[in-house]
Design a protein around this motif. Structure first.
Motif, PDB file in Angstrom:
ATOM      1  N   TYR A  54     -18.986 -13.139   4.996  1.00  0.00           N
ATOM      2  CA  TYR A  54     -18.492 -13.921   5.572  1.00  0.00           C
ATOM      3  C   TYR A  54     -17.559 -13.714   6.977  1.00  0.00           C
ATOM      4  CZ  TYR A  54     -15.966 -18.235   7.087  1.00  0.00           C
ATOM      5  OH  TYR A  54     -15.424 -19.319   7.612  1.00  0.00           O
ATOM      6  N   ASP A  55     -16.615 -12.889   6.424  1.00  0.00           N
ATOM      7  CA  ASP A  55     -15.481 -12.319   7.351  1.00  0.00           C
ATOM      8  C   ASP A  55     -16.250 -11.568   8.577  1.00  0.00           C
ATOM      9  OD1 ASP A  55     -13.834 -13.446   5.867  1.00  0.00           O
ATOM     10  OD2 ASP A  55     -12.762 -11.630   5.342  1.00  0.00           O
ATOM     11  N   PHE A  56     -17.385 -10.767   8.217  1.00  0.00           N
ATOM     12  CA  PHE A  56     -18.024  -9.991   9.208  1.00  0.00           C
ATOM     13  C   PHE A  56     -18.897 -11.025  10.244  1.00  0.00           C
ATOM     14  CE2 PHE A  56     -22.270  -8.325  10.554  1.00  0.00           C
ATOM     15  CZ  PHE A  56     -21.837  -7.325  11.551  1.00  0.00           C
ATOM     16  N   LEU A  57     -19.561 -12.133   9.677  1.00  0.00           N
ATOM     17  CA  LEU A  57     -20.296 -12.924  10.365  1.00  0.00           C
ATOM     18  C   LEU A  57     -19.280 -13.882  11.178  1.00  0.00           C
ATOM     19  CD1 LEU A  57     -22.930 -14.349   7.891  1.00  0.00           C
ATOM     20  CD2 LEU A  57     -23.209 -12.712  10.004  1.00  0.00           C
ATOM     21  N   ALA A  58     -18.118 -14.213  10.926  1.00  0.00           N
ATOM     22  CA  ALA A  58     -17.137 -14.949  11.615  1.00  0.00           C
ATOM     23  C   ALA A  58     -16.717 -14.312  12.961  1.00  0.00           C
ATOM     24  CB  ALA A  58     -16.261 -15.616  10.725  1.00  0.00           C
ATOM     25  N   SER A  59     -16.286 -13.049  12.560  1.00  0.00           N
ATOM     26  CA  SER A  59     -15.779 -12.318  13.247  1.00  0.00           C
ATOM     27  C   SER A  59     -16.763 -12.028  14.539  1.00  0.00           C
ATOM     28  CB  SER A  59     -15.155 -10.869  13.116  1.00  0.00           C
ATOM     29  OG  SER A  59     -16.399 -10.121  12.480  1.00  0.00           O
ATOM     30  N   ARG A  60     -18.152 -11.990  14.368  1.00  0.00           N
ATOM     31  CA  ARG A  60     -18.983 -11.557  15.381  1.00  0.00           C
ATOM     32  C   ARG A  60     -18.994 -12.740  16.320  1.00  0.00           C
ATOM     33  NH1 ARG A  60     -21.483  -7.428  16.411  1.00  0.00           N
ATOM     34  NH2 ARG A  60     -23.346  -8.495  17.317  1.00  0.00           N
ATOM     35  N   VAL A  61     -18.550 -13.774  16.146  1.00  0.00           N
ATOM     36  CA  VAL A  61     -18.563 -15.069  16.910  1.00  0.00           C
ATOM     37  C   VAL A  61     -17.635 -14.546  18.240  1.00  0.00           C
ATOM     38  CG1 VAL A  61     -17.646 -17.821  17.331  1.00  0.00           C
ATOM     39  CG2 VAL A  61     -18.856 -17.044  15.257  1.00  0.00           C
ATOM     40  N   ARG A  62     -16.516 -13.951  17.946  1.00  0.00           N
ATOM     41  CA  ARG A  62     -15.738 -13.671  18.958  1.00  0.00           C
ATOM     42  C   ARG A  62     -16.265 -12.398  19.773  1.00  0.00           C
ATOM     43  NH1 ARG A  62     -12.827 -17.448  20.843  1.00  0.00           N
ATOM     44  NH2 ARG A  62     -12.438 -18.792  18.917  1.00  0.00           N
ATOM     45  N   ARG A  63     -16.708 -11.342  18.763  1.00  0.00           N
ATOM     46  CA  ARG A  63     -17.248 -10.171  19.697  1.00  0.00           C
ATOM     47  C   ARG A  63     -18.289 -10.445  20.662  1.00  0.00           C
ATOM     48  NH1 ARG A  63     -17.974  -6.719  14.640  1.00  0.00           N
ATOM     49  NH2 ARG A  63     -15.686  -6.342  13.933  1.00  0.00           N
ATOM     50  N   GLU A  64     -19.263 -11.584  20.174  1.00  0.00           N
ATOM     51  CA  GLU A  64     -20.230 -11.667  21.240  1.00  0.00           C
ATOM     52  C   GLU A  64     -19.882 -12.019  22.541  1.00  0.00           C
ATOM     53  OE1 GLU A  64     -22.594 -14.514  19.066  1.00  0.00           O
ATOM     54  OE2 GLU A  64     -23.467 -13.058  17.665  1.00  0.00           O
ATOM     55  N   LYS A  65     -18.631 -12.489  22.499  1.00  0.00           N
ATOM     56  CA  LYS A  65     -17.837 -12.911  23.935  1.00  0.00           C
ATOM     57  C   LYS A  65     -17.027 -11.734  24.494  1.00  0.00           C
ATOM     58  CE  LYS A  65     -17.720 -16.567  25.519  1.00  0.00           C
ATOM     59  NZ  LYS A  65     -18.691 -17.416  26.341  1.00  0.00           N
ATOM     60  N   GLY A  66     -17.304 -10.668  23.744  1.00  0.00           N
ATOM     61  CA  GLY A  66     -16.354  -9.532  24.199  1.00  0.00           C
ATOM     62  C   GLY A  66     -14.948  -9.613  24.097  1.00  0.00           C
ATOM     63  N   GLU A  67     -14.696 -10.526  23.127  1.00  0.00           N
ATOM     64  CA  GLU A  67     -13.132 -10.707  22.860  1.00  0.00           C
ATOM     65  C   GLU A  67     -12.515  -9.699  21.800  1.00  0.00           C
ATOM     66  OE1 GLU A  67     -12.681 -14.784  21.954  1.00  0.00           O
ATOM     67  OE2 GLU A  67     -13.558 -15.284  23.861  1.00  0.00           O
TER      68      GLU A  67
END
Ligand SMILES: NC(=O)c1ccc[n+]([C@@H]2O[C@H](COP(=O)([O-])OP(=O)(O)OC[C@H]3O[C@@H](n4cnc5c(N)ncnc54)[C@H](OP(=O)(O)O)[C@@H]3O)[C@@H](O)[C@H]2O)c1
Length: 257
Positions: free
Chosen positions: A244-257
């Protein structure tokens, strides 16, 4: 409630979901009291509703102030009649990333999103219980089902308000007072206008209001929408936490944050 509500008090009625629902109730013939801080917006809405032949009242107030909420309820009952529908929609959000954690942000968000809704419920409930008639509706969020990145305070407030009203609902079984907890996904409003992160299944305000008005009319105990995002949210809760943590953190990474 088997019959339609005759007086509704809507907090957060100056914009977004609260405004949309208030206009909808008014067009269905319900008298509406509009509560929020921006009095000019409320006055304009009252004029619009009265112009269409319905009854409306502006109740400018800050929902995080218990006395102001009580005063708004008292004014509504004096001028429009007993409140038989409360919609607690007032809410605020803010980024609260762990790296710059400041508990003052948490205090503010909890005071509006949780205490504001609780004060309104506290103020209308005695009358509803005496009359054996009433309906409490709270606008939570799908975010209340699990922490999302940079949203610790908002996620916590939405989990709290969901559980608070769910507990009330159980206590109020058989009392004539219904409780509906609504947990929306993303809807186009002022709150989401400046979001830079992805907002999957973002809905138009009118569509969201339509879904909520239908659920409120049926006095459903719980309403989550849109279905694809609520299904994903529930599935996410049974994932192992690391996943869950990995997937939720992807939301930010996809925006380069
Ligand atoms: N939009 C979404 O995607 C979404 C998703 C899930 C849940 N929600 C929830 O839906 C509810 C409505 O949000 P929205 O999207 O419609 O946003 P919005 O357009 O920003 O509306 C928020 C409302 O809350 C009022 N408010 C804020 N602080 C207040 C205070 N201290 N006292 C009284 N009123 C206050 C605002 O009015 P004033 O500024 O005039 O006081 C405004 O009417 C919120 O609880 C939000 O958390 C929204």
């Amino acid at each position: 409630m088997s019959s339609s509500p005759s007086v509704a008090l809507v907090t957060g009625a100056s914009s977004g979901l609260g405004m949309g629902l208030a206009l909808r109730f008014a067009s269905d013939g319900c008298a509406v009291a509009l509560a929020a801080r921006r009095a000019d917006r409320l006055d304009a809405l009252v004029e619009r509703i009265r112009g269409a032949g319905a009854r409306a009242l502006a109740c400018p107030c800050d929902v995080s102030d218990r006395e102001q909420v009580y005063a708004a309820v008292a004014r509504t009952e004096a001028e429009l009649g007993p409140v038989d529908l409360l919609v607690a929609s007032a809410g605020v959000g803010a980024m609260t990333p762990a790296q710059t954690l400041d508990a003052a942000d948490l205090e503010h968000i909890l005071s509006v999103n949780v205490l504001g809704a609780a004060y309104a419920a506290e103020a209308v409930l005695p009358g509803m219980l005496r009359r054996h008639r009433g309906h409490l509706v709270v606008i939570g969020s799908l975010t209340g089902y699990g922490g999302l990145p940079t949203s610790a305070a908002y996620s916590a407030s939405k989990a709290a308000v969901k559980n608070f009203f769910e507990s009330l609902r159980i206590d109020l079984r058989g009392s004539g007072v219904a409780v509906t907890v609504i947990t929306p996904g993303y809807v186009k409003t002022e709150m989401t206008a400046n979001n830079e992160h992805p907002m999957p299944f973002l809905m138009e305000l009118d569509d969201a209001v339509e879904v909520m008005a239908r659920g409120i009319r049926r006095r459903v105990p719980h309403l989550s929408y849109p279905r694809p995002l609520s299904t994903l949210t529930w599935i996410g809760q049974v994932f192992p936490r690391r996943f869950y943590d990995f997937l939720a953190s992807r939301v930010r990474r996809e925006k380069g944050e």
